[in-house]
Design a protein around this motif. Structure first.
Motif, PDB file in Angstrom:
ATOM      1  N   SER A   1      14.146  -4.725  -3.165  1.00 23.84           N
ATOM      2  CA  SER A   1      14.358  -6.135  -3.457  1.00 23.84           C
ATOM      3  C   SER A   1      13.104  -6.779  -4.043  1.00 23.84           C
ATOM      4  N   ARG A   2      13.316  -7.948  -4.644  1.00 17.72           N
ATOM      5  CA  ARG A   2      12.187  -8.697  -5.212  1.00 17.72           C
ATOM      6  C   ARG A   2      11.184  -9.037  -4.123  1.00 17.72           C
ATOM      7  N   ALA A   3      11.668  -9.383  -2.944  1.00 14.87           N
ATOM      8  CA  ALA A   3      10.761  -9.700  -1.837  1.00 14.87           C
ATOM      9  C   ALA A   3       9.910  -8.488  -1.486  1.00 14.87           C
ATOM     10  N   GLY A   4      10.510  -7.314  -1.500  1.00 11.92           N
ATOM     11  CA  GLY A   4       9.764  -6.092  -1.226  1.00 11.92           C
ATOM     12  C   GLY A   4       8.703  -5.847  -2.277  1.00 11.92           C
ATOM     13  N   ARG A   5       9.030  -6.159  -3.541  1.00 13.24           N
ATOM     14  CA  ARG A   5       8.058  -5.980  -4.623  1.00 13.24           C
ATOM     15  C   ARG A   5       6.907  -6.952  -4.454  1.00 13.24           C
ATOM     16  N   ILE A   6       7.202  -8.165  -4.031  1.00 17.51           N
ATOM     17  CA  ILE A   6       6.146  -9.154  -3.842  1.00 17.51           C
ATOM     18  C   ILE A   6       5.216  -8.699  -2.723  1.00 17.51           C
ATOM     19  N   LEU A   7       5.786  -8.174  -1.657  1.00 18.63           N
ATOM     20  CA  LEU A   7       4.957  -7.690  -0.564  1.00 18.63           C
ATOM     21  C   LEU A   7       4.095  -6.529  -1.013  1.00 18.63           C
ATOM     22  N   LEU A   8       4.604  -5.741  -1.946  1.00 17.21           N
ATOM     23  CA  LEU A   8       3.828  -4.622  -2.462  1.00 17.21           C
ATOM     24  C   LEU A   8       2.614  -5.128  -3.214  1.00 17.21           C
ATOM     25  N   VAL A   9       2.736  -6.268  -3.862  1.00 17.33           N
ATOM     26  CA  VAL A   9       1.634  -6.819  -4.642  1.00 17.33           C
ATOM     27  C   VAL A   9       0.505  -7.275  -3.737  1.00 17.33           C
ATOM     28  N   VAL A  10       0.843  -7.872  -2.643  1.00 14.10           N
ATOM     29  CA  VAL A  10      -0.154  -8.464  -1.768  1.00 14.10           C
ATOM     30  C   VAL A  10      -1.245  -7.473  -1.385  1.00 14.10           C
ATOM     31  N   PRO A  11      -0.886  -6.222  -1.089  1.00 17.69           N
ATOM     32  CA  PRO A  11      -1.932  -5.309  -0.650  1.00 17.69           C
ATOM     33  C   PRO A  11      -2.942  -4.970  -1.719  1.00 17.69           C
TER      34      PRO A  11
ATOM     35  N   LEU B   1      11.223  -1.373  -8.714  1.00 18.70           N
ATOM     36  CA  LEU B   1      11.207  -0.311  -7.707  1.00 18.70           C
ATOM     37  C   LEU B   1      12.640   0.167  -7.468  1.00 18.70           C
ATOM     38  N   ALA B   2      13.035   1.174  -8.216  1.00 16.78           N
ATOM     39  CA  ALA B   2      14.407   1.661  -8.163  1.00 16.78           C
ATOM     40  C   ALA B   2      14.682   2.520  -6.940  1.00 16.78           C
ATOM     41  N   ASN B   3      13.633   3.176  -6.416  1.00 13.01           N
ATOM     42  CA  ASN B   3      13.837   4.056  -5.265  1.00 13.01           C
ATOM     43  C   ASN B   3      12.496   4.288  -4.566  1.00 13.01           C
ATOM     44  N   ALA B   4      12.551   5.058  -3.476  1.00 15.43           N
ATOM     45  CA  ALA B   4      11.347   5.298  -2.678  1.00 15.43           C
ATOM     46  C   ALA B   4      10.288   6.051  -3.472  1.00 15.43           C
ATOM     47  N   SER B   5      10.704   6.946  -4.331  1.00 10.54           N
ATOM     48  CA  SER B   5       9.755   7.713  -5.130  1.00 10.54           C
ATOM     49  C   SER B   5       8.959   6.802  -6.065  1.00 10.54           C
ATOM     50  N   VAL B   6       9.640   5.868  -6.698  1.00  5.59           N
ATOM     51  CA  VAL B   6       8.967   4.908  -7.583  1.00  5.59           C
ATOM     52  C   VAL B   6       8.038   4.017  -6.757  1.00  5.59           C
ATOM     53  N   ALA B   7       8.482   3.600  -5.587  1.00  4.39           N
ATOM     54  CA  ALA B   7       7.644   2.765  -4.714  1.00  4.39           C
ATOM     55  C   ALA B   7       6.379   3.519  -4.317  1.00  4.39           C
TER      56      ALA B   7
ATOM     57  N   GLN C   1      -3.632  -0.018   4.920  1.00  2.00           N
ATOM     58  CA  GLN C   1      -2.225  -0.369   5.128  1.00  2.00           C
ATOM     59  C   GLN C   1      -1.387   0.053   3.916  1.00  2.00           C
ATOM     60  N   MET C   2      -1.925  -0.124   2.744  1.00  6.38           N
ATOM     61  CA  MET C   2      -1.206   0.295   1.540  1.00  6.38           C
ATOM     62  C   MET C   2      -0.972   1.808   1.572  1.00  6.38           C
ATOM     63  N   LYS C   3      -1.957   2.549   2.060  1.00  8.28           N
ATOM     64  CA  LYS C   3      -1.810   4.007   2.166  1.00  8.28           C
ATOM     65  C   LYS C   3      -0.714   4.363   3.169  1.00  8.28           C
ATOM     66  N   ARG C   4      -0.644   3.610   4.243  1.00  8.70           N
ATOM     67  CA  ARG C   4       0.447   3.834   5.211  1.00  8.70           C
ATOM     68  C   ARG C   4       1.795   3.565   4.547  1.00  8.70           C
ATOM     69  N   GLY C   5       1.836   2.530   3.734  1.00  2.00           N
ATOM     70  CA  GLY C   5       3.063   2.216   2.999  1.00  2.00           C
ATOM     71  C   GLY C   5       3.421   3.307   2.012  1.00  2.00           C
ATOM     72  N   GLN C   6       2.429   3.854   1.334  1.00  2.00           N
ATOM     73  CA  GLN C   6       2.682   4.950   0.405  1.00  2.00           C
ATOM     74  C   GLN C   6       3.237   6.159   1.149  1.00  2.00           C
ATOM     75  N   ASP C   7       2.620   6.495   2.281  1.00  6.82           N
ATOM     76  CA  ASP C   7       3.120   7.620   3.083  1.00  6.82           C
ATOM     77  C   ASP C   7       4.558   7.372   3.520  1.00  6.82           C
ATOM     78  N   ALA C   8       4.846   6.165   3.945  1.00  2.00           N
ATOM     79  CA  ALA C   8       6.205   5.830   4.382  1.00  2.00           C
ATOM     80  C   ALA C   8       7.194   5.962   3.222  1.00  2.00           C
ATOM     81  N   ALA C   9       6.816   5.468   2.058  1.00  2.00           N
ATOM     82  CA  ALA C   9       7.695   5.574   0.888  1.00  2.00           C
ATOM     83  C   ALA C   9       7.930   7.033   0.527  1.00  2.00           C
ATOM     84  N   GLU C  10       6.887   7.841   0.590  1.00  2.00           N
ATOM     85  CA  GLU C  10       7.034   9.271   0.288  1.00  2.00           C
ATOM     86  C   GLU C  10       7.979   9.952   1.272  1.00  2.00           C
ATOM     87  N   ASN C  11       8.028   9.443   2.497  1.00  2.00           N
ATOM     88  CA  ASN C  11       8.919   9.992   3.530  1.00  2.00           C
ATOM     89  C   ASN C  11      10.246   9.241   3.614  1.00  2.00           C
TER      90      ASN C  11
END
Length: 157
Positions: free
Chosen positions: A2-12, A58-64, A108-118
């Motif tokens: 979602s757009r909200a998820g993309r905005i949160l991605l920017v913050v980090p 962000l179409a999917n977890a891989s792109v995220a 925290q961004m790295k934790r998010g990346q790990d989560a997206a990869e999983n």
């Protein structure tokens, strides 16, 4: 995503890794005014790169995961560049505190990346929420240094 998820991605994006020095030797002595001028230019460049990276939906977890990895690299590069400055003694502890706060956001961004990869959407959202939650602290620290651009937008660390 979602757009909200993309905005949160920017913050980090504006998180900075401790007081990491760059390659090639000692730090660059700067006045308070030079710190603000050069620091804000680094952050301006960082924000511009963030915008380009996040222009892709962000179409999917891989792109995220891929986007987050790119954002982390941009943030680490900016943090390293900021860490290369040696400000006047009166600003050293404030710069160290700001860089440390950026470092925590990058973690925290790295934790998010790990989560997206999983494909862990909850973990990804939690990491992004934590970066967003700590943004005001980074903004206050940036303000204490006189920065006008650094940590000034939701898309910055």
């Amino acid at each position: 995503m979602s757009r909200a998820g993309r905005i949160l991605l920017v913050v980090p994006t504006i998180a900075i890794v401790g007081s990491v020095g760059g390659c090639g030797g000692g730090k660059q002595q700067v006045t308070a005014a030079e710190l603000v001028q050069k620091g804000d230019q680094i952050c301006r460049d960082e924000q511009s790169k963030f915008a380009r990276i996040q222009a892709q939906p962000l179409a999917n977890a891989s792109v995220a995961a891929d986007q987050t990895k790119q954002l982390i690299q941009v943030s680490e590069d900016a943090s390293s560049a900021l860490g290369d400055f040696e400000p006047p003694q009166a600003l050293r502890s404030a710069l160290d505190a700001y860089l440390s706060a950026r470092g925590r956001a990058i973690d925290q961004m790295k934790r998010g990346q790990d989560a997206a990869e999983n494909q862990d959407s909850r973990g990804y959202a939690a990491a992004q929420a934590e970066v967003a939650h700590t943004a005001p602290q980074r903004k206050n620290l940036a303000d204490s240094l006189g920065f006008k651009v650094c940590s000034s937008t939701p898309g910055s660390v």
